[in-house]
Scaffold this active site. Structure first.
Site, short mmCIF file in Angstrom:
data_model
loop_
_atom_site.label_atom_id
_atom_site.label_comp_id
_atom_site.label_asym_id
_atom_site.label_seq_id
_atom_site.Cartn_x
_atom_site.Cartn_y
_atom_site.Cartn_z
N ASP A 96 0.84 -1.19 0.00
CA ASP A 96 0.00 0.00 0.00
C ASP A 96 0.88 1.24 0.00
O ASP A 96 1.62 1.48 0.95
CB ASP A 96 -0.91 0.01 1.23
CG ASP A 96 -1.83 1.22 1.25
OD1 ASP A 96 -2.10 1.79 0.18
OD2 ASP A 96 -2.28 1.60 2.34
N ASP A 270 -1.52 6.60 -5.62
CA ASP A 270 -2.03 5.71 -4.56
C ASP A 270 -2.35 4.36 -5.17
O ASP A 270 -3.29 4.22 -5.95
CB ASP A 270 -3.27 6.32 -3.92
CG ASP A 270 -3.86 5.44 -2.82
OD1 ASP A 270 -3.13 4.58 -2.29
OD2 ASP A 270 -5.05 5.62 -2.49
#
Length: 389
Positions: A96, A270
């Protein structure tokens, strides 16, 4: 077999001087794996991305502790194998780039070992649909050959494991007793303990091509894999204002078919945001130019075969480089249409409305997973000015 070298995007968070002492080690690459995540049936991409984005904004605007959408709700899950402890226990942790804490302890319980140190420090992580609390241990963490750090702080809770590769600022306000104290990331500690030559992470996500190969990309710690990218790097300029500065971010412009649709603005990268999101005015220009119609079920734009044949390139202008999405790169993989509640034979575009007007939210572009799988991304949180030359 990896594909031909990709164009390269380099993101820089801050400009600081590094210690002159260098590690003797060369950059080390570690494979990552991918799996489809449809355990709960079909999946709404736009709803997920909206929740993810709201969580990121809540963290920046209201000081909530590391808001995130649970990564197990993502369409694709990229994982890295990590050993923790001495003797080690192996974990498959979800990557992540929008968080920076490493978590273990769900499907494979955390095992105390000779290297485990209890810190007496509780930790709390907020999500858009809830929260969890845990405790922090210091332990030995190994992410690949020669890539072992000692006294790495890790979270322990009943949550799927996460390997956070975001900026260290995202760890602020997570420790309950000392919220102003950041938690060094695994990559920071690899650099601090001279296990890697530079604090650089090369990220390669292999594009989905109809099958789930066992190896679906790689992380390169301490540098890049020159076999996987074009040597001409698109250097992203430093963003010095929030909320964009909390994340991997850079100045960008977008053109479609050579015509500007978004100029001189800021975007964040992201990996847990699936689509490309752009400010409302830019999305409306893209919608009109492509002829796409909003599908109320999936939330995505739908185009006909004739409109697909007429698609122009979607170009991201970063630094001195142009990163191009050809027509095929602008559509969702048709083999997965039914997995997102779509119809098998329709063509869905991967660009969505960010939901804010230009300048409203602090950034006007989110370069999500579909962006990162097209371009090799270099995350570089600290560099000397001379290095940029």
């Amino acid at each position: 077999m990896f594909p031909a070298p990709l164009l390269t995007l380099l993101l820089v968070l801050s400009i600081t001087a590094r210690s002159p002492v260098k590690a003797a080690n060369s950059p080390t690459s570690v494979p990552i794996t991918r799996r489809l995540n449809f355990s709960n049936g079909t999946y709404n991409l736009v709803a997920h991305d909206r929740a993810r984005l709201q969580a990121l904004r809540d963290h920046s605007e209201h000081g909530q502790r590391l808001n995130n959408v649970p990564l197990t709700n993502n369409v694709f899950l990229y994982t890295i194998s990590v050993d923790v402890g001495d003797p080690p226990t192996s974990y498959n942790l979800v990557l992540d780039s929008g968080s920076a804490i490493t978590w273990v302890g769900a499907s494979t319980p955390y095992e105390m070992s000779h290297s485990s140190v209890y810190t007496h420090q509780p930790i709390s992580v907020m999500y858009n649909d809830g929260y969890f609390e845990g405790i922090v241990y210091r332990d030995t963490v190994t992410v690949g050959p020669g890539l072992t750090v000692t006294e790495q702080e890790i979270g322990l809770s009943c949550y799927d494991g996460v390997f956070g590769i975001g900026p260290v600022t995202l760890t602020l306000n997570t420790l309950l007793l000392t919220p102003a104290v950041p938690i060094p990331t695994v990559i920071d500690n690899l650099d601090n303990q001279y296990r890697i030559p530079e604090n650089i992470l090369g990220v390669f996500f292999k594009p989905y091509a109809g099958s789930l190969a066992e190896t679906a990309g790689q992380l390169t710690f301490g540098g890049t894999d020159s076999n996987l990218h074009d040597p001409r790097i698109a250097y992203g300029s430093y963003i010095d204002f929030t909320p964009a500065s909390n994340y991997w971010s850079t100045h960008q412009s977008i053109t479609y078919g050579g015509a500007p649709i978004l100029e001189n603005t800021v975007g964040i990268v992201d990996s847990s945001h699936m689509l490309i999101a752009i400010a409302t005015e830019a999305f409306q220009l893209y919608e009109a130019a492509t002829g796409g119609q909003l599908d109320l079920v999936t939330g995505l734009l739908v185009i006909t075969n004739n409109q697909y044949n007429a698609l122009q390139t979607l170009d991201f202008h970063i630094g001195s480089r142009i990163l191009t999405f050809i027509p095929n790169a602008q559509i969702w993989p048709r083999a997965l249409n039914e997995r997102i509640d779509g119809q098998r034979d329709l063509i869905y575009l991967i660009v969505r409305d960010l939901g804010t007007r230009i300048g409203e939210g602090g950034y006007d572009i989110v370069n999500g997973y579909v962006f990162m799988q097209r371009f090799y991304t270099i995350l570089w949180p600290a560099f000397t000015p001379a290095t940029t030359n």
